[in-house]
Design an enzyme around this catalytic site. Structure first.
Site, short mmCIF file in Angstrom:
data_model
loop_
_atom_site.label_atom_id
_atom_site.label_comp_id
_atom_site.label_asym_id
_atom_site.label_seq_id
_atom_site.Cartn_x
_atom_site.Cartn_y
_atom_site.Cartn_z
N GLU A 149 3.12 0.33 3.19
CA GLU A 149 2.60 -0.67 4.11
C GLU A 149 2.66 -2.02 3.40
O GLU A 149 2.14 -2.17 2.29
CB GLU A 149 1.15 -0.35 4.49
CG GLU A 149 1.04 0.89 5.37
CD GLU A 149 -0.40 1.26 5.71
OE1 GLU A 149 -0.64 1.72 6.84
OE2 GLU A 149 -1.29 1.11 4.84
N HIS A 153 0.84 -1.20 0.00
CA HIS A 153 0.00 0.00 0.00
C HIS A 153 0.88 1.25 0.00
O HIS A 153 1.61 1.50 0.96
CB HIS A 153 -0.94 -0.02 1.21
CG HIS A 153 -1.92 1.11 1.19
ND1 HIS A 153 -2.28 1.80 2.31
CD2 HIS A 153 -2.62 1.66 0.18
CE1 HIS A 153 -3.15 2.74 1.99
NE2 HIS A 153 -3.38 2.67 0.69
N ASN A 193 -4.59 4.33 6.84
CA ASN A 193 -5.98 4.72 6.53
C ASN A 193 -6.91 4.48 7.70
O ASN A 193 -7.92 5.19 7.86
CB ASN A 193 -6.49 3.98 5.30
CG ASN A 193 -6.00 4.63 4.01
OD1 ASN A 193 -5.50 5.76 4.03
ND2 ASN A 193 -6.14 3.93 2.89
N1 3HC Z 1 6.02 14.36 -8.05
C1 3HC Z 1 7.27 14.81 -7.89
N2 3HC Z 1 7.60 15.77 -7.01
C2 3HC Z 1 6.60 16.30 -6.27
C3 3HC Z 1 5.26 15.88 -6.40
C4 3HC Z 1 4.98 14.86 -7.34
N3 3HC Z 1 3.75 14.40 -7.54
N4 3HC Z 1 4.52 16.59 -5.52
C5 3HC Z 1 5.34 17.42 -4.88
N5 3HC Z 1 6.61 17.24 -5.32
C6 3HC Z 1 7.84 17.88 -4.84
C7 3HC Z 1 8.37 18.83 -5.85
O1 3HC Z 1 9.75 18.91 -5.74
C8 3HC Z 1 7.73 20.13 -5.41
O2 3HC Z 1 8.41 21.23 -5.90
P1 3HC Z 1 7.95 21.88 -7.33
O3 3HC Z 1 6.54 22.37 -7.14
O4 3HC Z 1 8.95 22.96 -7.55
O5 3HC Z 1 8.03 20.83 -8.39
C9 3HC Z 1 7.84 20.00 -3.91
O6 3HC Z 1 7.57 18.62 -3.65
C10 3HC Z 1 6.90 20.85 -3.10
O7 3HC Z 1 5.58 20.57 -3.50
P2 3HC Z 1 4.41 21.59 -3.28
O8 3HC Z 1 4.95 22.97 -3.38
O9 3HC Z 1 3.30 21.17 -4.20
O10 3HC Z 1 3.84 21.43 -1.83
P3 3HC Z 1 4.31 20.77 -0.46
O11 3HC Z 1 5.63 21.26 -0.05
O12 3HC Z 1 3.17 20.91 0.46
O13 3HC Z 1 4.46 19.20 -0.73
C11 3HC Z 1 3.16 17.20 -0.54
C12 3HC Z 1 3.45 18.48 -1.33
C13 3HC Z 1 4.41 16.30 -0.55
C14 3HC Z 1 2.04 16.50 -1.26
C15 3HC Z 1 2.82 17.56 0.95
O14 3HC Z 1 1.83 18.54 0.98
C16 3HC Z 1 2.32 16.36 1.73
O15 3HC Z 1 3.10 15.56 2.23
N6 3HC Z 1 0.98 16.25 1.87
C17 3HC Z 1 0.35 15.14 2.59
C18 3HC Z 1 0.13 14.01 1.65
C19 3HC Z 1 -0.45 12.80 2.34
O16 3HC Z 1 -0.81 12.80 3.50
N7 3HC Z 1 -0.57 11.71 1.56
C20 3HC Z 1 -1.20 10.49 2.01
C21 3HC Z 1 -2.61 10.45 1.55
S1 3HC Z 1 -3.43 8.97 2.04
C22 3HC Z 1 -3.12 7.87 0.79
O17 3HC Z 1 -2.53 8.18 -0.21
C23 3HC Z 1 -3.64 6.48 0.99
C24 3HC Z 1 -4.72 6.12 0.00
O18 3HC Z 1 -5.03 4.78 0.18
C25 3HC Z 1 -5.99 6.95 0.17
#
Ligand code: 3HC
Length: 309
Positions: free
Chosen positions: A177, A165, A215
């Site tokens: 996971e 996961h 989750n």
């Molecule tokens: N690919 C590559 N690099 C990425 C990216 C992606 N999809 N998203 C973000 N980045 C990197 C890039 O280097 C980006 O810089 P750039 O915009 O110049 O390219 C940098 O991270 C910073 O990104 P942002 O400015 O968009 O914003 P953040 O600093 O807030 O980072 C985030 C984004 C990593 C998504 C952060 O907000 C985060 O950790 N959010 C929480 C996500 C979370 O909790 N995920 C789990 C969800 S639950 C799940 O998935 C389970 C499922 O079963 C439901």
């Protein structure tokens, strides 16, 4: 040779099977999660075949991978743009695509499924793959909420079936996971742990229970944030700010719900509330149901709790 020895072993002496070293990976599902898993597997030197139903979906997925790789490269090779370009090209060379799962699975050591959260559809897929796949191939589902054992029941390789996961966005989130059912062999589980590490991720071991670890905690938390808002106890903006600044979360619960997809959130909740209708953690939210019925699914449709930029 290694491949042959696994095949022979599974057929004749299943208890003596060694860990499968995973080199060739087939990812089924070219959506956000599947493409993300394909990207990190390819970037860490695995040979990846991404499978979906149409070339259009696959083209879109590869374009998404390229875009995300550019973001990774920009950060990782900030002062070395040539090395960044090299990383991009080498990674893309490791990705091929196919609309034919039966033939794509032939050379695969591992199948990771990241398709729609529908038990029957997953079972049909794995049932077909089970007939076509080499004996040593390990099957894994990236399901968010369905029991791995129910999905595995459509196959004759219960010992070579587990859960992997991942988290959105896969290239950024460091956790995987790893889920073992009561029938998953230790060899399979170890291979999945090692594969997760080879991706540069940190694995945690999970039982095959609803929501595994993340989750099971994150979804009730997000739902309680929505209910808190529905009760009029806080605006969604204030709740998001509160959790970011007060608890250090990178996104507030409404931002995260939009990011993950409101349909995904509702799907998980519907499944769990059917299983445990009296559990208040799994109580329905009228607001979530309304947004989903209006097609406001979050980032992917341009609007959910918020309008996307
Ligand atoms: N690919 C590559 N690099 C990425 C990216 C992606 N999809 N998203 C973000 N980045 C990197 C890039 O280097 C980006 O810089 P750039 O915009 O110049 O390219 C940098 O991270 C910073 O990104 P942002 O400015 O968009 O914003 P953040 O600093 O807030 O980072 C985030 C984004 C990593 C998504 C952060 O907000 C985060 O950790 N959010 C929480 C996500 C979370 O909790 N995920 C789990 C969800 S639950 C799940 O998935 C389970 C499922 O079963 C439901």
């Amino acid at each position: 040779m290694a491949f042959l020895s696994h095949q022979v072993c599974r057929g004749f002496c299943s208890s003596a099977v060694r860990n499968v070293v995973i080199k060739q990976v087939m990812i089924v599902g070219g959506g956000q999660m599947g493409a993300g898993i394909a990207q990190v597997a390819a970037a860490t030197g695995h040979s990846v075949t991404l499978v979906d139903m149409s070339d259009d979906i696959l083209k879109k997925a590869v374009k998404g991978i390229e875009g995300s790789l550019k973001r990774v490269a920009k950060k990782k090779f900030a002062d070395k743009p040539e090395a960044g370009e090299d990383f991009l090209q080498k990674t893309l060379q490791n990705v091929s695509t196919s609309t034919d799962p039966g033939s794509a699975v032939q050379g695969s050591d591992l199948v990771v499924e990241a398709i729609v959260e529908n038990l029957k559809v997953k079972q049909d897929l794995f049932g077909q793959l089970d007939k076509a796949a080499p004996a040593h191939t390990i099957f894994a589902s990236n399901t968010s909420s369905l029991p791995i054992s129910d999905i595995a029941s459509a196959t004759n390789r219960l010992d070579r079936f587990g859960g992997l996961h991942f988290f959105n966005p896969v290239p950024m989130m460091r956790l995987v996971e790893v889920i073992g059912t009561s029938a998953t062999s230790q060899e399979t589980f170890d291979s999945l742990l090692n594969f997760s590490k080879s991706l540069g991720k940190t694995p945690v071991s999970c039982k095959d229970t609803a929501g595994f670890i993340v989750n099971r905690l994150l979804v009730p938390y997000t739902m309680e944030a929505i209910r808190l808002h529905e009760r009029g106890h806080g605006s969604k903006e204030d709740i998001d700010i509160a959790m970011k600044l007060g608890a250090g979360y990178p996104m507030g619960p409404f931002e995260l719900a939009d990011y993950v997809g409101l349909d995904t959130l509702k799907f998980i909740m519907d499944g769990w509330s059917t299983l445990e209708p009296n559990n208040p953690l799994f109580a329905q939210s009228e607001l979530l149901n309304k947004l989903v019925s209006e097609g406001k699914l979050g980032k992917k449709t341009g609007e959910g709790f918020y309008k996307s930029n």
